[in-house]
Design a protein around this motif. Structure first.
Motif, PDB file in Angstrom:
ATOM      1  N   ASP A 177      10.249  10.026 -10.420  1.00  0.00           N
ATOM      2  CA  ASP A 177       9.035  10.041 -11.512  1.00  0.00           C
ATOM      3  C   ASP A 177       9.780   9.740 -12.868  1.00  0.00           C
ATOM      4  N   ILE A 236       0.842  -1.398   0.045  1.00  0.00           N
ATOM      5  CA  ILE A 236       0.060  -0.088  -0.284  1.00  0.00           C
ATOM      6  C   ILE A 236       0.926   1.373  -0.127  1.00  0.00           C
ATOM      7  N   LEU A 253       1.383   4.257  -3.007  1.00  0.00           N
ATOM      8  CA  LEU A 253       0.970   5.379  -2.763  1.00  0.00           C
ATOM      9  C   LEU A 253       2.133   6.326  -3.098  1.00  0.00           C
ATOM     10  N   ARG A 299       8.300   9.471 -15.697  1.00  0.00           N
ATOM     11  CA  ARG A 299       7.857  10.396 -16.493  1.00  0.00           C
ATOM     12  C   ARG A 299       8.632  11.680 -16.888  1.00  0.00           C
ATOM     13  N   GLN A 300       9.331  12.216 -15.847  1.00  0.00           N
ATOM     14  CA  GLN A 300      10.008  13.598 -16.050  1.00  0.00           C
ATOM     15  C   GLN A 300      11.513  13.213 -16.076  1.00  0.00           C
ATOM     16  N   VAL A 303       7.018  11.016   4.043  1.00  0.00           N
ATOM     17  CA  VAL A 303       6.922  11.114   5.456  1.00  0.00           C
ATOM     18  C   VAL A 303       5.325  10.832   5.785  1.00  0.00           C
ATOM     19  N   ALA A 304       4.418  11.638   5.227  1.00  0.00           N
ATOM     20  CA  ALA A 304       2.952  11.538   5.438  1.00  0.00           C
ATOM     21  C   ALA A 304       2.309  10.197   5.182  1.00  0.00           C
ATOM     22  N   THR A 305       2.876   9.558   4.114  1.00  0.00           N
ATOM     23  CA  THR A 305       2.193   8.387   3.900  1.00  0.00           C
ATOM     24  C   THR A 305       2.840   7.334   4.881  1.00  0.00           C
ATOM     25  N   HIS A 312       4.048   5.243  -6.884  1.00  0.00           N
ATOM     26  CA  HIS A 312       3.078   5.345  -8.202  1.00  0.00           C
ATOM     27  C   HIS A 312       2.305   6.658  -7.942  1.00  0.00           C
ATOM     28  N   LEU A 313       1.971   7.140  -7.084  1.00  0.00           N
ATOM     29  CA  LEU A 313       0.947   8.196  -6.769  1.00  0.00           C
ATOM     30  C   LEU A 313       1.937   9.428  -6.461  1.00  0.00           C
ATOM     31  N   GLY A 314       3.438   9.084  -6.066  1.00  0.00           N
ATOM     32  CA  GLY A 314       4.118  10.255  -5.826  1.00  0.00           C
ATOM     33  C   GLY A 314       3.731  10.921  -4.565  1.00  0.00           C
ATOM     34  N   ALA A 315       3.261  10.224  -3.562  1.00  0.00           N
ATOM     35  CA  ALA A 315       2.809  10.800  -2.313  1.00  0.00           C
ATOM     36  C   ALA A 315       3.725  10.844  -1.495  1.00  0.00           C
ATOM     37  N   ASN A 316       3.865  12.121  -0.544  1.00  0.00           N
ATOM     38  CA  ASN A 316       4.754  12.463   0.315  1.00  0.00           C
ATOM     39  C   ASN A 316       5.323  11.127   1.204  1.00  0.00           C
TER      40      ASN A 316
END
Lengths: 310, 358
Positions: free
Chosen positions: A305, A78, A82, A307-308, A91-93, A85-89
């Protein structure tokens, strides 16, 4: 302190340090690949509760351990989705994973609080355990402690001597360069994060099947966090992680030792020792800012990422 | 097929829609979960979210739970805005409770009008002190703020346990680990005839408004925001990073300390081992759900307080363990982080099979 007591204390330090060693071995690989997973505590608690439930319902501690490893990997998946793939932070995740794991483990385990299982039994290794002094300290443990010795050696070997270790390091140091030479950065990171999850689950199973063979809410009491500090303390080296884990194990059982020696200090004050030790150790190692920067994986905590472009 | 593009600018609409979407998804998750364990999902949702608001007493209790959540979350919002990962609200709250209780017990035979203000100040200062140590260690020795604040949460918990088992234990309490009941002079006034809404709730609402003014209408607030969004720019502008860190961390510690002292002098009325059911940790989610905005925290703290109430009711009425609240909180934060993807990326569905796309 006589030799008999000292040997008992060191034996207990290894027993107490083992869950820290297991979880830190997973986290060090995860961090070497450039991912900081602060969800260790949550994964460990899930490993503890699922390991206990599986062993409780099937009567087999082996199944318990397997269940714990699988749930640890699932939890880390999980997080990996996050973050990667979703580039979530990160630390927060990671925090979310810990909060989720704490809540979910309490929810799942609410029916078996206070139950016990027949945990792992000590497995006394013949011949080796007869070595005076050291024999008792090292070779009269249970199967999981021996497994932790093997895993530490294995992780150290893979990280420093193999191609896989080099790939993980490349991804953690410079993901763009690794990507450019054709390494699938995200795939490597997924594997590293899931290895971390598996080890956290195993460490949780150690808590609920060996250390205190029962399930109690929040029973890991911050070990996942201490392991994170341990990895920094060990400057991402397996040998030092092992040493550090046993030192923290020692700090955690000091209250028993001091009480045994007749000191009369409140157990609540002594229970602070491992946490205070963690803070002190972190202050000492981070004070040398340059050294820490030099040793930490360079892209630790930074998203990648594909993609970048860099 | 699906195409994912990075947005040039963050989507303001999604910033507001994301928490709502996350709450919606969490409710769906919850319904599925309740069905899976053989409970009627509609009834469960009714107990979790509607029943807490069904009568005046329950609404009052909701505000009592909202107070500490909001105080902690407002402080954390400012910290996270300035990129300071303070996870220590729980410990700062516990120290606030401990410091305040020490003062309140000293005033137990007093009739001075200053007793309550001094008690509150002791709580606030204790919380600030507990935030100051990790801040100092970070600024002076570069130690990791996340890990030190977490460790200080555990240390605070054991200090509190030591105090209620030792020096602060009620000598006439038959050995229970509880302090004596505080006298009326050091108890926060109740605001309405019915329920337990106390002055601390008003403090919390004022703190949220005050923090909003600080963040959006003052030079300090401007510096905090610049530091969080672009640290090199802030340094180039000559802003003092250490000063900002101190201000934000002490502010957060003060609010968390106030939350702690308001709990013991408010609804609890004495020092007990279980002062906080994890308010300091839940406040992290409240802060995020409120978009790190002090007024947003007002809304999200209300929602979280309803969930806490609902968890208590769910245990009584449908036999679901209270721990379900903690799990929902974690799921909620996961969904929120996932939905935030759409703030940064645009996802579009492409129907025609044009070979020269991308």
């Amino acid at each position: 302190m006589d030799a008999e007591l000292l040997s008992q204390v060191l034996f207990a330090a290894i027993k107490t340090g083992t869950p820290l060693l297991l979880i830190a071995l997973g986290e060090v690989i995860c961090e070497k690949s450039g991912v900081l997973n602060l969800g260790q505590e949550g994964m460990m608690l899930m490993g503890a509760v699922v390991g206990f439930l599986a062993a409780y319902s099937s009567g087999s501690v082996g199944l318990g351990v397997i269940g714990a490893i699988i749930i640890g990997m699932f939890m880390s998946l999980i997080f990996a989705f996050l973050v990667l793939h979703l580039g979530a932070n990160q630390v927060a995740t990671g925090l979310a994973l810990t909060i989720f794991g704490t809540g979910l483990s309490a929810f799942v385990g609410s029916g078996v609080v206070g139950q016990t299982v027949q945990g792992f039994q000590p497995l006394i290794i013949p011949v080796l355990s007869d070595i005076p002094f050291i024999g008792h300290i090292l070779f009269t443990h249970d199967l999981l402690v021996y497994l932790s010795f093997v895993l530490a050696a294995l992780v150290s070997y893979v990280a420093t001597k193999t191609r896989i270790g080099l790939i993980i390091k490349a991804v953690g140091e410079n993901p763009h360069a690794a990507n450019a030479i054709g390494i699938k950065v995200l795939r490597v990171r997924y594997c590293a994060v899931m290895f971390g999850g598996a080890m956290a689950g195993l460490s949780g199973a150690y808590m609920s099947l060996v250390y205190t063979p029962m399930w109690i809410e929040n029973m890991t009491s911050g070990r996942g966090w201490i392991a994170l500090a341990l990895v920094v303390f060990a400057s991402w080296r397996v040998g030092r992680i092992m040493l550090g884990a046993y030192l923290f194990g020692l700090a955690s059982i000091m209250h028993l030792v001091l009480q045994g020696m007749g000191w009369n200090i409140s157990p609540n004050l002594l229970a602070m020792l491992p946490y205070v030790a963690t803070v002190v150790v972190m202050v000492i190692i981070s004070a040398d800012h340059f050294k820490e920067k030099l040793l930490a994986p360079r892209s630790l905590g930074k998203p990648f990422d594909p993609r970048q472009m860099a | 097929m699906i195409r994912v593009q990075a947005r040039i600018e963050q989507s303001t609409l999604m910033k507001i829609a994301s928490p709502l979407l996350a709450i919606f998804l969490t409710l769906i998750f919850g319904s599925v979960l309740f069905s899976a364990i053989g409970k009627d999902p509609l009834q469960a949702m009714q107990v979790l979210l509607i029943a807490p608001l069904s009568d005046m007493y329950n609404i009052g209790e909701m505000f009592v739970k909202m107070g500490p959540l909001l105080l902690c979350a407002v402080g954390l919002s400012l910290c996270y805005r300035a990129n300071l990962w303070n996870i220590g609200a729980e410990g700062q709250l516990l120290m606030g409770a401990l410091g305040g209780s020490t003062a309140a017990l000293a005033f137990i035979d007093s009739s001075s009008v200053l007793a309550l203000p001094i008690t509150l100040i002791c709580g606030v200062v204790s919380g600030m002190l507990w935030a100051a140590i990790p801040t100092y260690l970070k600024l002076k020795f570069n130690s990791n703020l996340i890990l030190t604040t977490i460790m200080f949460n555990y240390i605070a918990l054991y200090l509190l346990l030591w105090a209620v088992h030792g020096p602060l234990r009620d000598p006439e309490g038959y050995g229970f680990p509880e302090s004596a009941l505080f006298s009326d002079i050091t108890t926060l006034p109740i605001l309405f005839d019915e329920g337990r809404i106390h002055l601390g709730v008003i403090f919390a609402i004022f703190a949220a408004i005050g923090a909003w003014v600080l963040l959006n209408k003052s030079h300090i607030g401007f510096q905090i925001r610049v530091f969080g969004e672009d640290e090199p720019a802030a340094r180039y502008a000559g802003f003092n990073g250490k000063k900002i860190s101190w201000i934000v961390m002490l502010f957060a510690g003060a609010l968390a300390g106030l939350a702690g002292v308001a709990e013991v002098t408010g609804p609890i009325g004495q020092l007990i081992p279980s002062v906080s059911p994890g308010y300091g940790y839940s406040a992290i989610i409240v802060a995020y759900l409120g978009r790190l905005h002090p007024l947003g925290a007002l809304l999200s703290a209300t929602f979280m307080a309803v969930l806490y109430m609902g968890g208590d009711l769910a245990q009584i009425e449908i036999g679901v363990p209270t721990a379900v609240v903690g799990m929902f909180q974690g799921v909620l934060l996961f969904f929120l982080l996932a939905c935030d993807f759409f703030i940064r990326y645009r996802v579009s569905f492409i129907t025609n099979n044009n070979p020269i796309q991308e």
